[in-house]
Design a protein around this motif. Structure first.
Motif, short mmCIF file in Angstrom:
data_model
loop_
_atom_site.label_atom_id
_atom_site.label_comp_id
_atom_site.label_asym_id
_atom_site.label_seq_id
_atom_site.Cartn_x
_atom_site.Cartn_y
_atom_site.Cartn_z
N LEU A 41 -3.71 -27.78 19.90
CA LEU A 41 -4.18 -28.01 18.53
C LEU A 41 -4.32 -29.51 18.25
O LEU A 41 -5.33 -29.95 17.70
N LEU A 42 -3.33 -30.30 18.65
CA LEU A 42 -3.40 -31.74 18.41
C LEU A 42 -4.58 -32.36 19.16
O LEU A 42 -5.27 -33.24 18.63
N LEU A 43 -4.84 -31.88 20.35
CA LEU A 43 -6.01 -32.38 21.11
C LEU A 43 -7.31 -31.93 20.46
O LEU A 43 -8.30 -32.67 20.45
N TYR B 277 -12.08 -33.25 17.16
CA TYR B 277 -12.80 -33.10 15.90
C TYR B 277 -13.05 -34.48 15.27
O TYR B 277 -14.17 -34.79 14.84
N GLU B 278 -12.01 -35.31 15.23
CA GLU B 278 -12.16 -36.63 14.64
C GLU B 278 -13.13 -37.50 15.45
O GLU B 278 -13.91 -38.26 14.88
N ALA B 279 -13.10 -37.38 16.77
CA ALA B 279 -14.05 -38.12 17.61
C ALA B 279 -15.47 -37.66 17.32
O ALA B 279 -16.41 -38.48 17.25
N TRP B 280 -15.66 -36.36 17.11
CA TRP B 280 -16.98 -35.80 16.78
C TRP B 280 -17.48 -36.36 15.45
O TRP B 280 -18.62 -36.79 15.33
N VAL B 281 -16.60 -36.38 14.43
CA VAL B 281 -16.99 -36.91 13.12
C VAL B 281 -17.40 -38.38 13.25
O VAL B 281 -18.43 -38.80 12.73
N LEU B 282 -16.61 -39.16 13.97
CA LEU B 282 -16.92 -40.59 14.14
C LEU B 282 -18.22 -40.80 14.89
O LEU B 282 -19.01 -41.70 14.56
N THR B 283 -18.47 -39.99 15.91
CA THR B 283 -19.70 -40.12 16.70
C THR B 283 -20.93 -39.72 15.88
O THR B 283 -21.94 -40.41 15.90
N PRO C 132 -8.71 -40.46 16.52
CA PRO C 132 -8.62 -39.57 17.68
C PRO C 132 -7.48 -39.96 18.63
O PRO C 132 -6.76 -39.09 19.13
N ASP C 133 -7.29 -41.26 18.83
CA ASP C 133 -6.22 -41.71 19.72
C ASP C 133 -4.84 -41.38 19.17
O ASP C 133 -3.91 -41.10 19.93
N ARG C 134 -4.69 -41.42 17.86
CA ARG C 134 -3.39 -41.07 17.26
C ARG C 134 -3.05 -39.61 17.49
O ARG C 134 -1.91 -39.27 17.79
N TRP C 135 -4.07 -38.75 17.36
CA TRP C 135 -3.82 -37.32 17.63
C TRP C 135 -3.52 -37.10 19.12
O TRP C 135 -2.62 -36.33 19.47
N ARG C 136 -4.24 -37.80 19.99
CA ARG C 136 -3.97 -37.67 21.43
C ARG C 136 -2.56 -38.15 21.78
O ARG C 136 -1.88 -37.54 22.60
N GLU D 87 0.47 -35.99 23.51
CA GLU D 87 1.19 -36.41 24.70
C GLU D 87 2.70 -36.42 24.46
O GLU D 87 3.48 -35.95 25.29
N LYS D 88 3.12 -36.91 23.29
CA LYS D 88 4.56 -36.91 22.95
C LYS D 88 5.08 -35.48 22.83
O LYS D 88 6.25 -35.22 23.12
N SER D 89 4.23 -34.57 22.41
CA SER D 89 4.65 -33.17 22.22
C SER D 89 5.04 -32.51 23.53
O SER D 89 5.86 -31.60 23.55
N LEU D 90 4.42 -32.95 24.62
CA LEU D 90 4.75 -32.37 25.93
C LEU D 90 6.20 -32.60 26.30
O LEU D 90 6.78 -31.82 27.06
N ASP D 91 6.82 -33.64 25.73
CA ASP D 91 8.20 -33.98 26.06
C ASP D 91 9.21 -33.56 25.00
O ASP D 91 10.39 -33.91 25.10
#
Length: 195
Positions: A134-136, A141-147, A175-179, A183-187
């Motif tokens: 979901l976070l990805l 989604y945010e990358a799409w809006v920006l593009t 987008p990078d903040r959500w990514r 990544e932090k969620s995996l741990d």
């Protein structure tokens, strides 16, 4: 004796997540009213209005995934895995083995039974996997809006929000903040309670 398992969310993680999720829900609402047209429609969401009380429901079928948005939360389900629901203000995913919503839901109390303390570590792992996806998805989604519409639209959409977490000159970092959160969620550690 019963065992319960759940994901532990450190305070620094919650400090990043809560305001970002609250802000994202605001942005979805602004995207609905975008002068270029409803961006959720452009992103292949369908819309179901509440007949009496409750909020509008926007749903997107994305292969074997279902993403549903309301003003009060997000549902993210995947076939053969289950689904999570996260409330806009509490920012803690709850899990169900039911992967999709088969009827219109317009109030949180009408959602199927969900839990954040689960009966097995396997269910917690499934919940964590869905949460990361979901976070990805939010990052994409945010990358799409920006593009498609540029940072100008995001700045305009965020300007009237009194709880904005992102500064105008940091819009392109969404987008990078959500990514990074994914990544932090995996741990995130799994905690166990026996009672």
């Amino acid at each position: 004796m019963n065992y319960y398992h759940w994901l532990n969310y450190p305070s620094d993680y919650k400090k990043l997540l809560r305001p970002l999720l609250h802000q994202q829900m605001w942005l979805f609402g602004q995207d609905i009213m975008c002068p270029y047209g409803n961006l959720l429609y452009r992103h292949r969401f369908t819309h179901q209005r509440a007949e009496t009380r409750g909020g509008s429901m926007y749903t997107r079928q994305d292969g074997n995934r279902q993403i549903t948005l309301w003003g009060w939360g997000i549902w993210f389900g995947q076939e053969e895995v289950g689904a999570i629901y996260v409330n806009r203000y509490k920012a803690r995913p709850h899990f169900t083995t039911k992967p999709s919503l088969t009827r219109s839901i317009h109030r949180p109390e009408d959602l199927p039974p969900l839990a954040h303390r689960l009966g097995s570590e396997a269910e917690v792992e499934a919940m964590r996997g869905l949460w990361c996806r979901l976070l990805l998805w939010l990052a994409r989604y945010e990358a799409w809006v920006l593009t498609e519409w540029g940072p100008g639209w995001r700045r305009t959409a965020l300007k009237p929000f009194p709880h904005a977490h992102t500064k105008p000159d940091e819009i392109d970092q969404l987008p990078d903040r959500w990514r990074a959160l994914a990544e932090k969620s995996l741990d995130l550690p799994i905690k166990t309670y026996k009672g």
